[in-house]
Design an enzyme around this catalytic site. Structure first.
Site, PDB file in Angstrom:
ATOM      1  N   ASP A  34      -7.790   2.125   8.288  1.00  0.00           N
ATOM      2  CA  ASP A  34      -6.480   2.506   8.135  1.00  0.00           C
ATOM      3  C   ASP A  34      -6.377   3.832   9.314  1.00  0.00           C
ATOM      4  O   ASP A  34      -7.191   3.667  10.114  1.00  0.00           O
ATOM      5  CB  ASP A  34      -6.210   3.074   6.852  1.00  0.00           C
ATOM      6  CG  ASP A  34      -4.918   3.135   6.293  1.00  0.00           C
ATOM      7  OD1 ASP A  34      -3.734   3.107   7.359  1.00  0.00           O
ATOM      8  OD2 ASP A  34      -4.578   2.650   5.090  1.00  0.00           O
TER       9      ASP A  34
ATOM     10  N   GLU B  93       0.900  -1.260   0.060  1.00  0.00           N
ATOM     11  CA  GLU B  93      -0.027  -0.205   0.019  1.00  0.00           C
ATOM     12  C   GLU B  93       0.704   1.110  -0.142  1.00  0.00           C
ATOM     13  O   GLU B  93       0.604   2.153  -0.694  1.00  0.00           O
ATOM     14  CB  GLU B  93      -1.034  -0.003   1.208  1.00  0.00           C
ATOM     15  CG  GLU B  93      -1.911   0.893   1.315  1.00  0.00           C
ATOM     16  CD  GLU B  93      -1.618   2.430   1.991  1.00  0.00           C
ATOM     17  OE1 GLU B  93      -2.525   3.298   2.036  1.00  0.00           O
ATOM     18  OE2 GLU B  93      -0.375   2.300   2.464  1.00  0.00           O
TER      19      GLU B  93
ATOM     20  N   HIS C  92       4.338   7.477  10.163  1.00  0.00           N
ATOM     21  CA  HIS C  92       5.467   7.290   9.274  1.00  0.00           C
ATOM     22  C   HIS C  92       6.753   7.779  10.134  1.00  0.00           C
ATOM     23  O   HIS C  92       7.547   8.632   9.639  1.00  0.00           O
ATOM     24  CB  HIS C  92       5.112   8.343   8.031  1.00  0.00           C
ATOM     25  CG  HIS C  92       4.125   7.579   7.151  1.00  0.00           C
ATOM     26  ND1 HIS C  92       4.463   7.863   5.899  1.00  0.00           N
ATOM     27  CD2 HIS C  92       3.009   6.692   7.364  1.00  0.00           C
ATOM     28  CE1 HIS C  92       3.611   7.123   5.180  1.00  0.00           C
ATOM     29  NE2 HIS C  92       2.926   6.492   5.849  1.00  0.00           N
TER      30      HIS C  92
END
Ligand SMILES: [Zn+2]
Length: 349
Positions: free
Chosen positions: A232, A209, A320
Site C-alpha cells: 500500500d 478498502e 487522498h
C-alpha cells in the site's frame, strides 16, 4: 510491460470504492501471464494464484483496487449534481477540481463548482466550503438534459487527472493509493517467475478498502493464508510543514515497513522476516510506527484464528487528493523485497 506503463493504465482507470470493475479488468489482463489461475470471488476481489508445493505455506499479497472519489447523490432541476464522498476526502481540496462522472453511457467531464468568491461575504470567504455546499457542473441545461446525458444517482465520480512522468523516476497521477500497490504486486508476480519458492502465492486485488477494509475480509477468509502482506502507500512527509514526529518517511528512500498503525501491530515474525530480507538483499528500508490509518493487513491479520501479517508501503506525497507523487524506484524495491521475503518463508509460518 514496465512498472510505469502498468501504473499509468491503473492510475488513469476509474475504481471508486465499490465500483472497481475497470481496474479489475486491467488487473486480470496484467496478472494472467504470470499466474496459474485467476479467480474473482463473490465480493469481486480478484485473486491470481501461483501454485507451489502442497504442504508449503500460503502467502497472501493484497493491494486494494479501489480509490477515494465521489458518488452522484442528487440531480437538481437546473441540472447540477450534488455528491456523497466515498472514502476520506478533505473538503478543502474539492473546489474547482475537474472530475469525470462515469455513467453507464461512458465518461462525462465536469467541474466542481461553488458560489464565486466575488459575491461571497467577507466571513464566507474565510471559512471552508463543506462538500454539501458544492456541486458538479456537467454543462447540462436542466434535470431532463442531465438524464439524457446518462447521469444516474449512484454514478461514481473520479478526479480528472492524467498520469505523467515529471522526472525519470518521479511520477504524478491520481489514485496512487493504491494503484501503485497493484502495480507493485504485478511486478512481484513477474519477478517470481525468475525465482524459486515452494509457497503458493495468492495475489489479491481487493475491493472497498477505503470504506473499511471490506474486500480483504472476505478474500482472506477464502484464501485462508499462513502469512499476509499488504502492499500500500503511506504518507511521504518530506514536504514543508510536516513534523518529524508525524512521519519520517521520505519519497525515494526505499520501501516503508509498518511497525504499527491504528489497526495492526505487525507480527514480530513478519517484521523480522522483512528486516532480515532487506539486510541480506541490501535494500534500503524506512521504518514507521504509530500511524493513524491502516491497511488490508489489519483485516487479514484477524482472519479465522489469526494470520501473521505486515505492510510494505510506498511513500507517496499528497495521498487522498486529486493528484499524488511518488518514486518508481520505491515501488521496484518494494517488489524486490516482497519476492526475496517470499523466498525466505519457511514451513514454520
Ligand atoms: Zn491505501
Amino acid at each position: 510491460m514496465s512498472l510505469s506503463e502498468n501504473l499509468e493504465k491503473l492510475s488513469n482507470a476509474c475504481g471508486v470504492a465499490g465500483r472497481e470493475e475497470e481496474v479489475r479488468n486491467i488487473m486480470i489482463k496484467l496478472m494472467k501471464p504470470h499466474a496459474d489461475q485467476i479467480i474473482v470471488d463473490k465480493l469481486e476481489n480478484v485473486i491470481a494464484i501461483k501454485k507451489g508445493k502442497k504442504d508449503a505455506p500460503k502467502v497472501m499479497l493484497a493491494a486494494h483496487m479501489d480509490e477515494i472519489g465521489l458518488m452522484v447523490k442528487t440531480i437538481n432541476k437546473e441540472g447540477f449534481l450534488q455528491f456523497a464522498k466515498m472514502g476520506g476526502i478533505d473538503d478543502r481540496i474539492l473546489i474547482a477540481q475537474k472530475v469525470i462522472v462515469n455513467t453507464a453511457n461512458g465518461p462525462l467531464q465536469g467541474i466542481i463548482g461553488s458560489k464565486p468568491p466575488h459575491i461571497q461575504k467577507e466571513e464566507e470567504r474565510k471559512k471552508i466550503v463543506a462538500y454539501d455546499e458544492l456541486f458538479i457542473d456537467i454543462g447540462a441545461e436542466n434535470k431532463e438534459d442531465a438524464a439524457k446525458m446518462g447521469i444516474k444517482v449512484g454514478d461514481p465520480v473520479t478526479f480528472d487527472t492524467k498520469y505523467a512522468k515529471v522526472t525519470e523516476d518521479t511520477v504524478i497521477g491520481k489514485a496512487f493509493d493504491d494503484r501503485i500497490g497493484c502495480a507493485t504486486m504485478i511486478e512481484t508476480l513477474k519477478l517470481m517467475e525468475k525465482t524459486k519458492t515452494d509457497c503458493t502465492i495468492y495475489a489479491v486485488g481487493t475491493v472497498q478498502e477505503e470504506l473499511g477494509l471490506r474486500g480483504a475480509a472476505t478474500a482472506a477468509f477464502g484464501v485462508d493464508p499462513d502469512i499476509g502482506i499488504a502492499l500500500d502507500v503511506t504518507i511521504a512527509g518530506d514536504v514543508p510543514g510536516v513534523r518529524e514526529f508525524d512521519t519520517t518517511v521520505k519519497m525515494g528512500k526505499g520501501p516503508a515497513l509498518t511497525v504499527s498503525d491504528s489497526g495492526l501491530i505487525t507480527h514480530p515474525k513478519v517484521l523480522r522476516l522483512l528486516l532480515d530480507t532487506a539486510e541480506e538483499e541490501k535494500i534500503a528500508i524506512q521504518l514507521e510506527t504509530g500511524l493513524m490509518g491502516s491497511t488490508d493487513a489489519a483485516r487479514i491479520s484477524l482472519t479465522r484464528q489469526g494470520v501473521p501479517s505486515g505492510t510494505i508501503s510506498i511513500g507517496t506525497r499528497y495521498i487522498h487528493s486529486p493528484v499524488g507523487m511518488l518514486s518508481l524506484k520505491d515501488a521496484e524495491e518494494s517488489a524486490k523485497l516482497t519476492v526475496a521475503a517470499i523466498r525466505k518463508i519457511q514451513k514454520s509460518f
